[in-house]
Design a protein around this motif. Structure first.
Motif, PDB file in Angstrom:
ATOM      1  N   LEU A 115       0.774  -1.220  -0.424  1.00 61.21           N
ATOM      2  CA  LEU A 115       0.026   0.249  -0.310  1.00 61.21           C
ATOM      3  C   LEU A 115       0.931   1.449  -0.079  1.00 61.21           C
ATOM      4  O   LEU A 115       0.386   2.339  -0.114  1.00 61.21           O
ATOM      5  N   ALA A 116       1.802   1.293   0.766  1.00 66.25           N
ATOM      6  CA  ALA A 116       3.113   1.933   0.337  1.00 66.25           C
ATOM      7  C   ALA A 116       3.993   1.296   0.017  1.00 66.25           C
ATOM      8  O   ALA A 116       5.225   0.392   1.196  1.00 66.25           O
ATOM      9  N   GLY A 117       5.303   1.724  -0.996  1.00 65.99           N
ATOM     10  CA  GLY A 117       6.230   0.580  -1.198  1.00 65.99           C
ATOM     11  C   GLY A 117       7.871   1.195  -0.691  1.00 65.99           C
ATOM     12  O   GLY A 117       7.480   1.947   0.609  1.00 65.99           O
ATOM     13  N   CYS A 118       8.608   0.897  -0.734  1.00 65.40           N
ATOM     14  CA  CYS A 118       9.782  -0.193   0.743  1.00 65.40           C
ATOM     15  C   CYS A 118      10.486   2.196  -0.359  1.00 65.40           C
ATOM     16  O   CYS A 118      10.567   2.372  -1.267  1.00 65.40           O
ATOM     17  N   HIS A 119      10.505   2.421   1.734  1.00 72.81           N
ATOM     18  CA  HIS A 119      11.328   3.933   1.110  1.00 72.81           C
ATOM     19  C   HIS A 119      12.248   4.139   2.311  1.00 72.81           C
ATOM     20  O   HIS A 119      11.837   3.737   3.291  1.00 72.81           O
ATOM     21  N   SER A 120      12.241   5.162   2.683  1.00 66.09           N
ATOM     22  CA  SER A 120      13.172   5.584   4.005  1.00 66.09           C
ATOM     23  C   SER A 120      12.875   6.632   3.637  1.00 66.09           C
ATOM     24  O   SER A 120      12.958   7.296   2.689  1.00 66.09           O
ATOM     25  N   ASP A 121      12.815   7.398   4.618  1.00 65.35           N
ATOM     26  CA  ASP A 121      11.771   9.014   5.038  1.00 65.35           C
ATOM     27  C   ASP A 121      13.220   9.799   4.644  1.00 65.35           C
ATOM     28  O   ASP A 121      14.264   9.500   4.810  1.00 65.35           O
ATOM     29  N   TYR A 122      12.576  11.248   4.028  1.00 64.12           N
ATOM     30  CA  TYR A 122      14.129  12.058   4.297  1.00 64.12           C
ATOM     31  C   TYR A 122      14.624  12.803   5.359  1.00 64.12           C
ATOM     32  O   TYR A 122      15.822  13.415   5.006  1.00 64.12           O
ATOM     33  N   GLY A 123      14.248  12.732   6.326  1.00 65.21           N
ATOM     34  CA  GLY A 123      14.321  13.647   7.276  1.00 65.21           C
ATOM     35  C   GLY A 123      15.371  13.236   8.388  1.00 65.21           C
ATOM     36  O   GLY A 123      15.840  11.933   7.849  1.00 65.21           O
ATOM     37  N   SER A 124      15.315  13.893   9.212  1.00 62.97           N
ATOM     38  CA  SER A 124      16.501  13.319  10.668  1.00 62.97           C
ATOM     39  C   SER A 124      15.697  11.823  11.324  1.00 62.97           C
ATOM     40  O   SER A 124      16.142  11.045  11.241  1.00 62.97           O
ATOM     41  N   VAL A 125      13.956  12.499  12.066  1.00 58.99           N
ATOM     42  CA  VAL A 125      13.213  11.280  12.689  1.00 58.99           C
ATOM     43  C   VAL A 125      11.876  12.009  12.056  1.00 58.99           C
ATOM     44  O   VAL A 125      11.852  13.019  11.695  1.00 58.99           O
ATOM     45  N   THR A 126      11.089  10.450  12.229  1.00 53.82           N
ATOM     46  CA  THR A 126      10.089  10.496  12.007  1.00 53.82           C
ATOM     47  C   THR A 126       8.919   9.916  13.218  1.00 53.82           C
ATOM     48  O   THR A 126       9.261   8.927  13.369  1.00 53.82           O
ATOM     49  N   ILE A 127       8.078  10.783  13.679  1.00 55.23           N
ATOM     50  CA  ILE A 127       7.645   9.848  14.437  1.00 55.23           C
ATOM     51  C   ILE A 127       6.612   9.773  14.200  1.00 55.23           C
ATOM     52  O   ILE A 127       5.161  10.137  13.005  1.00 55.23           O
ATOM     53  N   LEU A 128       6.000   8.153  14.001  1.00 55.68           N
ATOM     54  CA  LEU A 128       4.893   7.620  13.664  1.00 55.68           C
ATOM     55  C   LEU A 128       3.792   7.199  14.279  1.00 55.68           C
ATOM     56  O   LEU A 128       4.057   6.524  15.597  1.00 55.68           O
ATOM     57  N   ILE A 129       2.510   7.596  14.465  1.00 55.15           N
ATOM     58  CA  ILE A 129       1.267   7.096  15.380  1.00 55.15           C
ATOM     59  C   ILE A 129       0.873   5.930  14.244  1.00 55.15           C
ATOM     60  O   ILE A 129       0.008   6.168  13.328  1.00 55.15           O
ATOM     61  N   GLN A 130      -0.148   4.315  14.276  1.00 56.10           N
ATOM     62  CA  GLN A 130      -0.570   3.923  13.759  1.00 56.10           C
ATOM     63  C   GLN A 130      -1.936   3.822  14.418  1.00 56.10           C
ATOM     64  O   GLN A 130      -1.583   2.923  15.800  1.00 56.10           O
ATOM     65  N   LYS A 131      -2.413   3.441  14.118  1.00 50.22           N
ATOM     66  CA  LYS A 131      -4.346   3.126  14.485  1.00 50.22           C
ATOM     67  C   LYS A 131      -4.438   2.172  14.335  1.00 50.22           C
ATOM     68  O   LYS A 131      -4.885   1.308  12.988  1.00 50.22           O
ATOM     69  N   ASP A 132      -5.330   0.865  15.211  1.00 50.13           N
ATOM     70  CA  ASP A 132      -5.768  -0.041  15.463  1.00 50.13           C
ATOM     71  C   ASP A 132      -5.048  -0.914  14.449  1.00 50.13           C
ATOM     72  O   ASP A 132      -4.927  -2.958  14.864  1.00 50.13           O
ATOM     73  N   ILE A 133      -4.573  -0.820  13.229  1.00 51.46           N
ATOM     74  CA  ILE A 133      -4.549  -1.584  11.936  1.00 51.46           C
ATOM     75  C   ILE A 133      -2.764  -2.012  12.112  1.00 51.46           C
ATOM     76  O   ILE A 133      -2.628  -0.738  10.994  1.00 51.46           O
ATOM     77  N   PRO A 134      -2.374  -2.689  11.789  1.00 58.66           N
ATOM     78  CA  PRO A 134      -1.029  -3.294  11.477  1.00 58.66           C
ATOM     79  C   PRO A 134      -1.609  -2.840   9.813  1.00 58.66           C
ATOM     80  O   PRO A 134      -1.998  -2.696   9.159  1.00 58.66           O
ATOM     81  N   GLY A 135       0.161  -3.473   9.554  1.00 57.19           N
ATOM     82  CA  GLY A 135       0.529  -3.007   8.109  1.00 57.19           C
ATOM     83  C   GLY A 135       1.809  -2.438   8.057  1.00 57.19           C
ATOM     84  O   GLY A 135       2.435  -3.174   6.478  1.00 57.19           O
TER      85      GLY A 135
END
Ligand SMILES: O=C(O)CCC(=O)C(=O)O
Ligand SMILES: [Fe+2]
Length: 191
Positions: free
Chosen positions: A50-70
């Motif tokens: 659903l989102a292809g393999c990549h790395s993020d560009y910045g210093s760090v990414t803070i991610l909140i996931q809700k309910d469904i893994p993936g």
């Protein structure tokens, strides 16, 4: 940000535990961005991520996931690692923020901290509910340059950078360079 500075033993004379946070002031202009994702409910595995393999560009990414893994991540050992590293799923842990290291942090720490390759794949729980996530991509303030992080742990490593020219860029120039590398041809084709 303070945890990174403590772990990298930044001396007080260089800013100590505030070394990284001082370079991400909310008061200055930067490419820091908040992105809201909605992966609709769907009955079948699409086969492609659903989102292809990549790395993020910045210093760090803070991610909140809700309910469904993936979300899945790869534990590469270096930027140029070509080995076939398996995907590891990053489960949803309630009330937990997930921190991904990005390309700028990898370059800045001369490859000691690795930017995490990741992707989002379909999970069967998406049959009954959509997946939501929120990502905050932290970027250095626009005019900051990537002087090597003053850490005794970062000395002769030299595998952090995908392009040596990037080392003399400001954070703003680096972000533009990454966007150009990713979307440049696409933008040309729709002009
Ligand atoms: O939705 C997710 O869990 C991750 C999204 C992501 O990797 C991105 O937007 O860069
Ligand atoms: Fe990402």
């Amino acid at each position: 940000m303070q945890c990174f500075a403590i772990a990298l033993q930044i001396p007080d004379s260089e800013g100590g535990m505030n070394y990284f946070s001082d370079k991400h002031p909310w008061s200055e202009s930067s490419g820091t961005m908040l992105r809201f994702h909605h992966y609709p409910q769907q009955s079948n595995n699409p086969g492609v991520p659903l989102a292809g393999c990549h790395s993020d560009y910045g210093s760090v990414t803070i991610l909140i996931q809700k309910d469904i893994p993936g979300l899945e991540v790869k534990a590469y050992r270096s930027h140029n690692d070509q080995t076939d590293v398996p995907w590891i799923s990053a489960p949803v842990i309630p009330e937990t923020l997930l921190i991904n290291i990005g390309d700028a942090m990898q370059m800045w720490t001369n490859g000691l901290l690795k930017s995490t390759k990741h992707r989002v794949v379909y999970h069967p729980a998406q049959q009954t509910q959509p997946r939501y996530s929120i990502a905050c991509f932290l970027q250095l303030s626009d005019d900051t340059r990537f002087h090597p992080v003053p850490s005794p742990l970062i000395s002769n490593l030299n595998e952090g950078c995908e392009d040596e020219n990037a080392l003399c860029m400001t954070a703003k120039e680096y972000l533009q360079y990454k966007l150009e590398m990713t979307y440049g041809n696409l933008m040309k084709s729709i002009k």
